[in-house]
Design an enzyme around this catalytic site. Sequence first.
Site, short mmCIF file in Angstrom:
data_model
loop_
_atom_site.label_atom_id
_atom_site.label_comp_id
_atom_site.label_asym_id
_atom_site.label_seq_id
_atom_site.Cartn_x
_atom_site.Cartn_y
_atom_site.Cartn_z
N GLU A 55 0.82 -1.21 0.00
CA GLU A 55 0.00 0.00 0.00
C GLU A 55 0.85 1.26 0.00
OE1 GLU A 55 -0.80 -2.73 1.75
OE2 GLU A 55 -2.63 -3.20 0.64
N ARG A 60 16.53 0.41 -25.32
CA ARG A 60 16.46 0.46 -26.79
C ARG A 60 17.05 1.74 -27.36
NH1 ARG A 60 12.50 3.19 -28.94
NH2 ARG A 60 12.07 1.91 -30.76
N ASP A 81 11.13 7.02 -34.27
CA ASP A 81 10.07 6.66 -33.34
C ASP A 81 9.02 7.74 -33.21
OD1 ASP A 81 11.17 4.30 -32.54
OD2 ASP A 81 12.11 5.12 -30.74
#
Length: 248
Positions: free
Chosen positions: A116, A153, A168
Amino acid sequence: MKIWVLTLFPEMFQGPLSTSILKRAKEKGLFDYQLVNFRDFAKDRHRTVDDTPYGGGAGMVLKPEPVFAAVDSIMAQANSCPYRILTTPQGEPFNQRLAKELAAKEELLFICGHYEGYDERIRSLADREISIGDYVLTGGELATMVMIDAIVRLIPGALGDEQSAQNDSFSEGLLDYPQYTKPAVFRGLAVPEILLSGHHARIAAWRRRQALQRTAERRPDLLAKLDLTAEEREMLQQMGYPAPTCEE
Ligand code: 6GU
């Protein structure tokens, strides 16, 4: 790059880290990682890592001692001083800009929050608190894997083709243009003529236009942040999108 991960569930990382691009990046020596279970740093017989919250309330809270001891141990083993990231839905939103910033670090340490919540003093261990979006995960592990994937990447050499990271979505603040491969007509759906033309300059202009249009349609919030040329503003206007202006 070296990536350390502090987690109660190291086994969760095996799949993503041993598949595809991340697997190859590790094999190529572009990055290395070490998973550290901070339960190993709990001193009591039951290896307790959490306790009830002071002041009452439901749920359990991560104790500071095992996390601090684990971070101390990592700092002693590390080559450089790792840049420390705490995963939390209350953190700064992760995005491509942040991925690039973190990809330039020599050494990273992710501290995965769980249960939590965690003792507030654990926050003082972190250089940065990061969230991957406005929803709540059961723990920081999946968020850490998402970030590691986006970061690794970007390390030069991780993708086969150096172009692909530059093209991208988001790399220039724009969504990607549409891509096609063979066949030229599939189930009656044709590839746009321009892409078959071999005219590189026109293809580049078409792609830019498509990327702009897509971003205007789907993510006007991104468009507003861009430095558009007069020509691009004109183009958007012609497509029926009001020229966005950045009011500071
Ligand atoms: Cl980093 N952690 C958790 N537990 N939930 C999240 C998150 C992180 N980012 C979005 N939701």
